[in-house]
Scaffold this motif. Structure first.
Motif, PDB file in Angstrom:
ATOM      1  N   ASP A 103       0.945  -0.908  -0.032  1.00  0.00           N
ATOM      2  CA  ASP A 103      -0.071  -0.108  -0.123  1.00  0.00           C
ATOM      3  C   ASP A 103       0.712   1.114  -0.455  1.00  0.00           C
ATOM      4  OD1 ASP A 103      -2.842   1.436   0.121  1.00  0.00           O
ATOM      5  OD2 ASP A 103      -2.531   1.772   2.174  1.00  0.00           O
ATOM      6  N   THR A 104       2.123   1.230   0.802  1.00  0.00           N
ATOM      7  CA  THR A 104       2.675   2.334   0.992  1.00  0.00           C
ATOM      8  C   THR A 104       4.140   2.866  -0.107  1.00  0.00           C
ATOM      9  OG1 THR A 104       3.842   2.212   2.510  1.00  0.00           O
ATOM     10  CG2 THR A 104       1.953   2.450   3.467  1.00  0.00           C
ATOM     11  N   GLY A 105       4.398   0.982  -0.462  1.00  0.00           N
ATOM     12  CA  GLY A 105       5.592   1.290  -2.010  1.00  0.00           C
ATOM     13  C   GLY A 105       6.856   1.223  -0.727  1.00  0.00           C
ATOM     14  N   GLU A 106       6.695   0.686   1.094  1.00  0.00           N
ATOM     15  CA  GLU A 106       7.273   0.644   1.977  1.00  0.00           C
ATOM     16  C   GLU A 106       7.546  -0.649   2.088  1.00  0.00           C
ATOM     17  OE1 GLU A 106      11.026   0.259   3.356  1.00  0.00           O
ATOM     18  OE2 GLU A 106      10.872   2.509   2.569  1.00  0.00           O
ATOM     19  N   LEU A 107       8.602  -1.504   1.024  1.00  0.00           N
ATOM     20  CA  LEU A 107       8.621  -3.080   1.944  1.00  0.00           C
ATOM     21  C   LEU A 107       9.694  -3.504   2.427  1.00  0.00           C
ATOM     22  CD1 LEU A 107       7.818  -4.278  -2.259  1.00  0.00           C
ATOM     23  CD2 LEU A 107       6.612  -4.556   0.458  1.00  0.00           C
ATOM     24  N   MET A 108      10.912  -2.827   2.832  1.00  0.00           N
ATOM     25  CA  MET A 108      11.842  -2.699   4.206  1.00  0.00           C
ATOM     26  C   MET A 108      11.159  -3.552   5.600  1.00  0.00           C
ATOM     27  SD  MET A 108      14.385  -2.706   2.273  1.00  0.00           S
ATOM     28  CE  MET A 108      15.316  -3.344   3.908  1.00  0.00           C
ATOM     29  N   PRO A 109      10.204  -3.305   5.839  1.00  0.00           N
ATOM     30  CA  PRO A 109       9.343  -3.774   7.031  1.00  0.00           C
ATOM     31  C   PRO A 109       9.028  -5.431   6.670  1.00  0.00           C
ATOM     32  CG  PRO A 109       8.608  -1.273   7.364  1.00  0.00           C
ATOM     33  CD  PRO A 109       9.798  -1.897   5.756  1.00  0.00           C
ATOM     34  N   TYR A 110       9.018  -5.289   6.407  1.00  0.00           N
ATOM     35  CA  TYR A 110       8.309  -6.707   5.276  1.00  0.00           C
ATOM     36  C   TYR A 110       9.719  -8.068   5.363  1.00  0.00           C
ATOM     37  CZ  TYR A 110       8.019 -10.859   2.819  1.00  0.00           C
ATOM     38  OH  TYR A 110       7.711 -12.171   1.713  1.00  0.00           O
ATOM     39  N   ALA A 111      10.864  -7.261   4.293  1.00  0.00           N
ATOM     40  CA  ALA A 111      12.248  -7.210   3.999  1.00  0.00           C
ATOM     41  C   ALA A 111      12.343  -8.068   6.192  1.00  0.00           C
ATOM     42  CB  ALA A 111      13.071  -6.848   3.333  1.00  0.00           C
ATOM     43  N   ARG A 112      12.469  -7.265   6.573  1.00  0.00           N
ATOM     44  CA  ARG A 112      13.275  -7.796   8.227  1.00  0.00           C
ATOM     45  C   ARG A 112      12.000  -8.327   8.498  1.00  0.00           C
ATOM     46  NH1 ARG A 112      13.623  -1.792   7.709  1.00  0.00           N
ATOM     47  NH2 ARG A 112      11.774  -1.170   8.669  1.00  0.00           N
ATOM     48  N   ALA A 113      10.573  -8.197   8.640  1.00  0.00           N
ATOM     49  CA  ALA A 113      10.423  -9.971   9.066  1.00  0.00           C
ATOM     50  C   ALA A 113      10.675 -10.808   8.969  1.00  0.00           C
ATOM     51  CB  ALA A 113       8.875  -8.981   9.980  1.00  0.00           C
ATOM     52  N   ARG A 114      10.805 -10.916   7.467  1.00  0.00           N
ATOM     53  CA  ARG A 114      10.601 -12.417   7.192  1.00  0.00           C
ATOM     54  C   ARG A 114      12.524 -12.898   7.070  1.00  0.00           C
ATOM     55  NH1 ARG A 114       9.850 -14.494  -0.019  1.00  0.00           N
ATOM     56  NH2 ARG A 114      11.390 -15.313   0.913  1.00  0.00           N
TER      57      ARG A 114
END
Length: 149
Positions: A103-114
């Motif tokens: 939704d925001t275009g910011e995927l780094m939190p997803y990458a960190r969680a993964r």
């Protein structure tokens, strides 16, 4: 995708920018992370597709958690190393980060969680570490408290 050394952007931009008509361009840097150049139209199309997929997967997860776990396990086979009671939390967290990122275009939190969940799964895959994880923690981080013998 076409790849150029980063310096080509300054020296040979007339060669670099026309490549964007056909594909994304990777600028390779020696002393830092590489840089992607992508036309906005392609970026927006990819972001829109990711958002649709993230929303769809979130709906599936709400309706059928087991199916969502099975679907994610196709891409994330390390999920099998997590204890069964931790898998739903992992799926929820990853999907929440993926949806917010799409939704925001910011995927780094997803990458960190993964990465975090992958590390957790790797820890559980080691029988010695898994046994330690099942024991209660004393809160000392494995270090002795002054006065302990």
């Amino acid at each position: 995708m076409k790849s150029f050394p980063f310096s080509a952007l300054a020296r040979e931009r007339n060669e670099v920018f026309p490549e964007l008509d056909a594909a994304d361009v990777l600028l390779e840097r020696r002393d830092a992370e590489n840089v992607w150049l992508v036309r906005d139209e392609r970026y927006q199309a990819a972001r829109s597709a990711l958002l649709t997929l993230a929303r769809s997967m979130t709906i599936v997860a709400r309706a059928n958690q087991a199916l969502a776990e099975e679907a994610l396990a196709e891409d994330l086979p390390w999920l099998t190393w997590l204890p069964e009671n931790e898998r739903p939390q992992c799926v929820r967290e990853l999907l929440a980060h993926l949806l917010a990122g799409a939704d925001t275009g910011e995927l780094m939190p997803y990458a960190r969680a993964r990465r975090s969940w992958t590390s957790t799964a790797l820890a559980w895959s080691n029988p010695e570490i898994a046994r330690e994880l099942l024991n209660p923690f004393d809160g000392t981080g494995g270090q002795r408290i002054d006065g302990d013998e």
